[in-house]
Design an enzyme around this catalytic site. Structure first.
Site, PDB file in Angstrom:
ATOM      1  N   VAL A  55       0.887  -1.242  -0.014  1.00  0.00           N
ATOM      2  CA  VAL A  55      -0.032   0.093  -0.082  1.00  0.00           C
ATOM      3  C   VAL A  55       0.931   1.310   0.053  1.00  0.00           C
ATOM      4  CG1 VAL A  55      -0.161   0.148   2.661  1.00  0.00           C
ATOM      5  CG2 VAL A  55      -2.158   0.903   0.944  1.00  0.00           C
ATOM      6  N   ASP A  56       1.920   1.247   0.636  1.00  0.00           N
ATOM      7  CA  ASP A  56       2.958   2.462   0.595  1.00  0.00           C
ATOM      8  C   ASP A  56       3.323   2.715  -0.678  1.00  0.00           C
ATOM      9  OD1 ASP A  56       4.942   3.792   2.757  1.00  0.00           O
ATOM     10  OD2 ASP A  56       5.894   3.369   0.943  1.00  0.00           O
ATOM     11  N   SER A  99      -0.353  -4.055   8.655  1.00  0.00           N
ATOM     12  CA  SER A  99       0.330  -5.055   9.195  1.00  0.00           C
ATOM     13  C   SER A  99       0.080  -6.379   8.557  1.00  0.00           C
ATOM     14  CB  SER A  99       0.394  -5.313  10.480  1.00  0.00           C
ATOM     15  OG  SER A  99       1.039  -4.235  11.204  1.00  0.00           O
TER      16      SER A  99
END
Ligand code: ADP
Length: 179
Positions: free
Chosen positions: A39-40, A123
């Protein structure tokens, strides 16, 4: 799926967090804040290079903490970068850090007067936290927070896969029955 929690709205959607029109989106970053995959990577690609330039000035972020940047080319005005724990087996400390990542993200939003926030499932990608367990932590933490802080009017979980969406939906149904 959409439910009311106190005076706020909690939504689950399957989709891409980079496309959300909430005031802020949350990034599941790493401690360097200097870019990663998952996602980053998607958020940095969509926001443009100015996001990384601002992140370089921040000096990283501890696990369980959160920091704010502008959203640049995103629809969202802000990105809240948080760092979830790496999962290495069941542990109360790891669970506390995941809870803290959600809580600190919402505290940062509250401090900025942000009223709507979209979260990914922190996470549960590269960091390996089991989805079913992470969903309960994520949802119960957000529900408690918005009950206490109705200034946060809308929280949307944006789940990338059908599997993640189903895990969050099942957890939310249980939590909504037994709040
Ligand atoms: P972490 O390192 O915190 O595990 P990841 O980015 O590897 O972070 O994964 C976190 C979650 O984000 C995973 O469930 C992954 O499927 C999901 N994800 C990846 N890309 C996107 C996206 N564009 N929008 C929403 N969620 C995404």
């Amino acid at each position: 799926m959409k439910i009311n929690v106190g005076r706020s709205v909690l939504e689950l959607v399957q989709g891409d967090i980079t496309q959300q029109d909430t005031e802020a989106i949350v990034n599941a970053a790493n401690r360097s804040l200097l870019g990663g995959g998952g996602v980053d990577g998607a958020i940095h690609r969509a926001a443009g290079p100015q996001l990384l330039a601002e992140c370089r000035t921040l000096g990283g972020c501890d696990t369980g903490d959160a920091v704010l940047t502008q959203g640049y080319n995103l629809k969202a005005r802000y990105v809240i970068h948080t760092v979830g724990p790496v999962y290495r087996g069941p542990s109360a400390a790891t669970e506390r850090l995941l809870k803290s990542a959600y809580q600190r993200s919402l505290e940062v939003a509250l401090a900025k007067g942000i009223r709507s926030v979209a979260f990914p499932s922190i996470s549960t990608g590269a960091y390996g936290y089991p989805l079913e367990k992470a969903a309960v932590v994520a949802l119960s933490t957000v529900m408690d927070f918005v009950r206490a802080h109705p200034q946060i009017e809308r929280v949307r979980f944006v789940l990338f896969s059908e599997k993640a969406f189903n895990a969050f939906e099942a957890a939310l149904k249980k939590l909504a029955e037994n709040p």
